[in-house]
Write an enzyme that holds these catalytic residues in place. Structure first.
Site, PDB file in Angstrom:
ATOM      1  N   LYS A   1      36.464  45.963  -3.587  1.00  0.00           N
ATOM      2  CA  LYS A   1      37.552  46.615  -3.991  1.00  0.00           C
ATOM      3  C   LYS A   1      37.266  47.578  -5.143  1.00  0.00           C
ATOM      4  CE  LYS A   1      39.780  45.105  -0.196  1.00  0.00           C
ATOM      5  NZ  LYS A   1      41.122  46.035   0.445  1.00  0.00           N
TER       6      LYS A   1
ATOM      7  N   LYS B   1      44.150  49.483  11.765  1.00  0.00           N
ATOM      8  CA  LYS B   1      44.180  48.428  11.899  1.00  0.00           C
ATOM      9  C   LYS B   1      45.212  47.941  13.038  1.00  0.00           C
ATOM     10  CE  LYS B   1      43.804  47.460   7.329  1.00  0.00           C
ATOM     11  NZ  LYS B   1      43.802  46.762   6.132  1.00  0.00           N
TER      12      LYS B   1
HETATM   13  O1  OSB Z   1      43.180  46.499   2.663  1.00  0.00           O
HETATM   14  O2  OSB Z   1      41.507  46.346   4.167  1.00  0.00           O
HETATM   15  C1  OSB Z   1      42.473  45.737   3.376  1.00  0.00           C
HETATM   16  C2  OSB Z   1      42.745  42.228   3.145  1.00  0.00           C
HETATM   17  C3  OSB Z   1      43.865  41.941   3.447  1.00  0.00           C
HETATM   18  C4  OSB Z   1      44.818  43.488   3.458  1.00  0.00           C
HETATM   19  C5  OSB Z   1      44.321  44.622   3.092  1.00  0.00           C
HETATM   20  C6  OSB Z   1      43.097  45.443   3.395  1.00  0.00           C
HETATM   21  C7  OSB Z   1      42.422  43.926   3.821  1.00  0.00           C
HETATM   22  C8  OSB Z   1      40.669  43.400   3.877  1.00  0.00           C
HETATM   23  C9  OSB Z   1      40.373  42.385   3.727  1.00  0.00           C
HETATM   24  O3  OSB Z   1      40.255  44.698   3.025  1.00  0.00           O
HETATM   25  C10 OSB Z   1      39.435  43.070   5.326  1.00  0.00           C
HETATM   26  C11 OSB Z   1      38.585  41.204   6.032  1.00  0.00           C
HETATM   27  O4  OSB Z   1      38.224  40.967   6.128  1.00  0.00           O
HETATM   28  O5  OSB Z   1      39.863  40.903   7.301  1.00  0.00           O
HETATM   29 MG    MG Z   2      42.053  48.852   3.126  1.00  0.00          MG
END
Ligand code: OSB
Ligand code: MG
Length: 370
Positions: free
Chosen positions: A164, A263
């Protein structure tokens, strides 16, 4: 097919380690699970992938609970729906609320595949016999801790590291990661933390050869992303901005991204995820499966989706044990020493749902039936 009954259960599941993004830290997930049952008593399971607060998306646990219970479940229960591919249409009069819709829709896909006695991934038209697995590592208290985490994940065999990024946790961090680990497959996810004023910063980051920048700019933007993409080399990958096959088409036409993160919840379930995948494949835009810190049920659906041909890049679908001391499915999701997940051959999602454990973890339950 007729869905006779829909059961919602909210469970509370503490994460093995907190997860921090540009909008804050999560220590514990509040997850809504959906169980659907048809007239023959066959069942299917889905998961609502919303967060605990409306940060990543407008949808969140409490809003989804009401939306599913009061609005969406009654649109599906007791109705004749030809097949799982028609569930989306039966809820079409409701705007948005895609994660809530997906929770029901994906459960019906599981049920349908179970009744046919086939693995869900094959039923969806998936062809990949193994899925490349990557990890998403949140913001840490120090760069040293992050480096430590990356080393653990590389040793476990994961095929791509995503970290991140946010203002103040950007070039300084990426530089340290490159210094320590060299040319590993690395990418950064900003969760919308930057603006067009940061073009210089992204041009500096260009020098580190990242696989992509995920969602650098606003969650609802595709115009500024196109402007940014024109001024940098590294491919932009959109996450938050893409809710539908049409969004994908427009972003591709505008040049807002060169990669898309799909997603399941964000796009409304398996039918729409498949359409996004096809739109991207026809435009030569690679996709990969994003994660929402799912329990085993959501994770199993992500595995099924990731077997579609267009999912050519490692996704954020990793082993259960990275998230939970004990998952709610049996067996848990495992990743091989070389970083792959093998989609299960059992019917439906192919993992057994641990109903006793779900009962223990339940914070509330409700039943919608005709
Ligand atoms: O932006 O991909 C994202 C988790 C919660 C909300 C947004 C995100 C994420 C992750 C985690 O990056 C991904 C995972 O390991 O499930
Ligand atoms: Mg993301």
């Amino acid at each position: 097919m007729k869905i006779r009954r829909i059961e919602l259960t909210e469970i509370e599941l503490p994460l093995v380690q907190f997860f921090e993004t540009s909008f804050g830290r999560t220590y514990e997930r509040r997850i809504i699970l959906v169980r659907v049952e048809d007239e023959d008593g066959a069942e299917g399971w889905g998961e609502c992938t919303c967060g605990e607060l409306p940060n990543y998306s407008e949808e969140w646990t409490d809003s989804c609970w009401v939306t599913i219970e009061k609005v969406l479940a009654p649109m599906v229960v007791g109705k004749d729906i030809g097949s799982a591919s028609e569930v989306w249409q039966s809820m079409e009069n409701v705007r948005g609320n895609r994660m809530s819709k997906a929770a029901i829709e994906t459960a019906v896909w599981d049920l349908e595949a179970k009744k046919l006695g086939v693995p869900l991934w094959r039923h969806l038209g998936g062809t990949r016999e193994k899925i490349a697995s990557g990890v998403s590592i949140g913001i840490q208290d120090s760069v040293e801790q992050l480096l430590e985490k990356i080393s653990t994940e590389l040793e476990a065999g994961y095929r791509r590291i995503k970290i991140k990024i946010a203002p103040g946790w950007d070039v300084n961090v990426i530089r340290r990661v490159r210094e320590k680990f060299g040319n590993i497959p690395l990418m950064g996810d900003a969760n919308s933390a930057f603006t067009l004023d940061d073009v210089d910063l992204f041009q500096t980051l260009d020098g580190f050869g990242l696989m992509m920048f995920e969602q650098p700019l606003r969650h609802d933007d595709i115009v500024d992303h196109a402007k940014l993409q024109q001024q940098i080399e590294t491919p932009i990958c959109l996450d938050e901005s893409i809710h539908s096959p049409d969004d994908a088409r427009k972003a591709i036409e505008l040049g807002s991204c060169r990669i898309i993160n799909v997603k399941l919840g964000r796009v409304g379930g398996h039918l729409k995820a498949g359409e996004v995948e096809r739109t991207c494949r026809e435009a030569d835009i690679p996709v990969w499966c994003g994660g929402m810190l799912e329990s085993g049920i959501g994770r199993a659906h992500n595995i099924a989706m990731s077997t579609l041909e267009g999912f050519s890049l490692p996704g954020d679908v990793s082993a259960s044990k990275r998230y939970w001391h004990e998952d709610i499915i049996e067996p848990e999701v495992e990743v091989s020493r070389d970083g792959f997940i093998t989609p299960p051959e059992g019917p439906g999602i192919g993992f057994e749902v641990r109903k006793d454990r779900i009962k223990e973890l339940a914070m509330r339950e409700t039943i919608i039936q005709d």
